[in-house]
Design a protein around this motif. Structure first.
Motif, short mmCIF file in Angstrom:
data_model
loop_
_atom_site.label_atom_id
_atom_site.label_comp_id
_atom_site.label_asym_id
_atom_site.label_seq_id
_atom_site.Cartn_x
_atom_site.Cartn_y
_atom_site.Cartn_z
N ALA A 1 68.71 52.10 33.66
CA ALA A 1 69.17 51.61 32.36
C ALA A 1 68.90 50.12 32.21
O ALA A 1 68.51 49.65 31.16
CB ALA A 1 70.67 51.89 32.20
N LEU A 2 69.12 49.37 33.27
CA LEU A 2 68.88 47.93 33.19
C LEU A 2 67.40 47.60 33.18
O LEU A 2 66.99 46.63 32.58
CB LEU A 2 69.56 47.21 34.37
CG LEU A 2 71.07 47.22 34.38
CD1 LEU A 2 71.60 46.53 35.63
CD2 LEU A 2 71.62 46.53 33.14
N ALA A 3 66.63 48.41 33.85
CA ALA A 3 65.20 48.13 33.94
C ALA A 3 64.44 48.61 32.72
O ALA A 3 63.30 48.25 32.53
CB ALA A 3 64.64 48.80 35.19
N PRO B 1 68.26 39.78 30.90
CA PRO B 1 69.33 40.76 30.74
C PRO B 1 70.50 40.42 31.67
O PRO B 1 70.30 39.89 32.77
CB PRO B 1 68.68 42.09 31.13
CG PRO B 1 67.48 41.72 31.93
CD PRO B 1 67.06 40.35 31.47
N THR B 2 71.70 40.69 31.21
CA THR B 2 72.88 40.43 32.03
C THR B 2 73.55 41.75 32.39
O THR B 2 73.58 42.68 31.60
CB THR B 2 73.90 39.54 31.30
OG1 THR B 2 74.27 40.19 30.08
CG2 THR B 2 73.33 38.17 31.01
N ALA B 3 74.08 41.80 33.58
CA ALA B 3 74.76 43.00 34.05
C ALA B 3 76.19 43.01 33.53
O ALA B 3 76.79 41.96 33.34
CB ALA B 3 74.76 43.03 35.57
N SER B 4 76.71 44.17 33.31
CA SER B 4 78.10 44.30 32.91
C SER B 4 78.97 43.92 34.09
O SER B 4 78.62 44.19 35.25
CB SER B 4 78.41 45.74 32.50
OG SER B 4 77.64 46.11 31.39
#
Length: 198
Positions: free
Chosen positions: A4-6, A35-38
């Motif tokens: 999902a992040l990639a 992008p930042t992680a939750s």
């Protein structure tokens, strides 16, 4: 989660006729902001529980220092769930100090350490337990009278350490104290781990 992040990270921009990337398709913020992680919900819960524990400690010290101050009492009791039997016990304890015209003062070396945080369920219906060791070198004194020498009359200045298990639940978006149990006490000295610096 990595998928999902990639997503979208490996895409190449279409080439324009001149061989340059077409940056007009994305805004400057999209081009420069990574992008930042939750945040980790468990880490957030532990952080918030540590803050709630500190809030309880400060509210307790404030109420004991001035047990007739309704604002301080309200602040302390607001840390508890409304239906908590421990809230009733604490209210009676503070009232007992006020009725006897006693007050407390934190000692110069007293502190507490959160030794363990166990989150059994995450917010919004969070439940957790904190295990806390408190070194108490405070003084309970007569707030109404002085001794013949003009000094305060000390009622209790015993030094004690205690390990307590606090029970926390989420109520209206905040961690609230439901109760707790003293697991072990030690008289006469500090048996708690050293307080973390900083």
């Amino acid at each position: 989660m990595a998928g999902a992040l990639a997503a979208g990270c490996d895409e190449t921009r279409p080439e324009t006729r001149s061989g340059q990337s077409d940056d007009r398709r994305s805004s400057p913020a999209e081009r420069t902001t990574p992008p930042t992680a939750s945040p980790d919900p468990l880490a957030v819960a532990r952080r918030d529980l540590a803050a709630a524990q500190e809030g309880y400690y400060q509210a307790y010290i404030g109420a004991v220092a001035s047990p007739g101050d309704r604002g301080r009492i309200r602040r302390l009791l607001s840390v508890y769930t409304t239906e908590s039997p421990a809230r009733v016990v604490m209210a009676a304890r503070i009232k007992g100090l006020a009725d006897r015209r006693l007050a407390g003062r934190a000692g110069p070396d007293g502190y507490y350490v959160v030794e363990r945080v166990d989150v059994t369920s995450l917010p919004p219906r969070g439940e957790a337990t904190t295990t806390v060791c408190t070194y108490d070198d405070g003084v309970l004194y007569d707030a109404a009278r002085k001794g013949p020498d003009g000094q305060e009359i000390v009622v209790n200045d015993e030094i004690e350490s205690a390990r307590t298990r606090f029970l926390w639940v989420q109520q209206k978006g905040a961690w609230k104290l439901r109760g707790g149990d003293v697991v072990k006490t030690w008289e006469g000295g500090n048996r708690c781990p050293a307080k973390a610096s900083g």
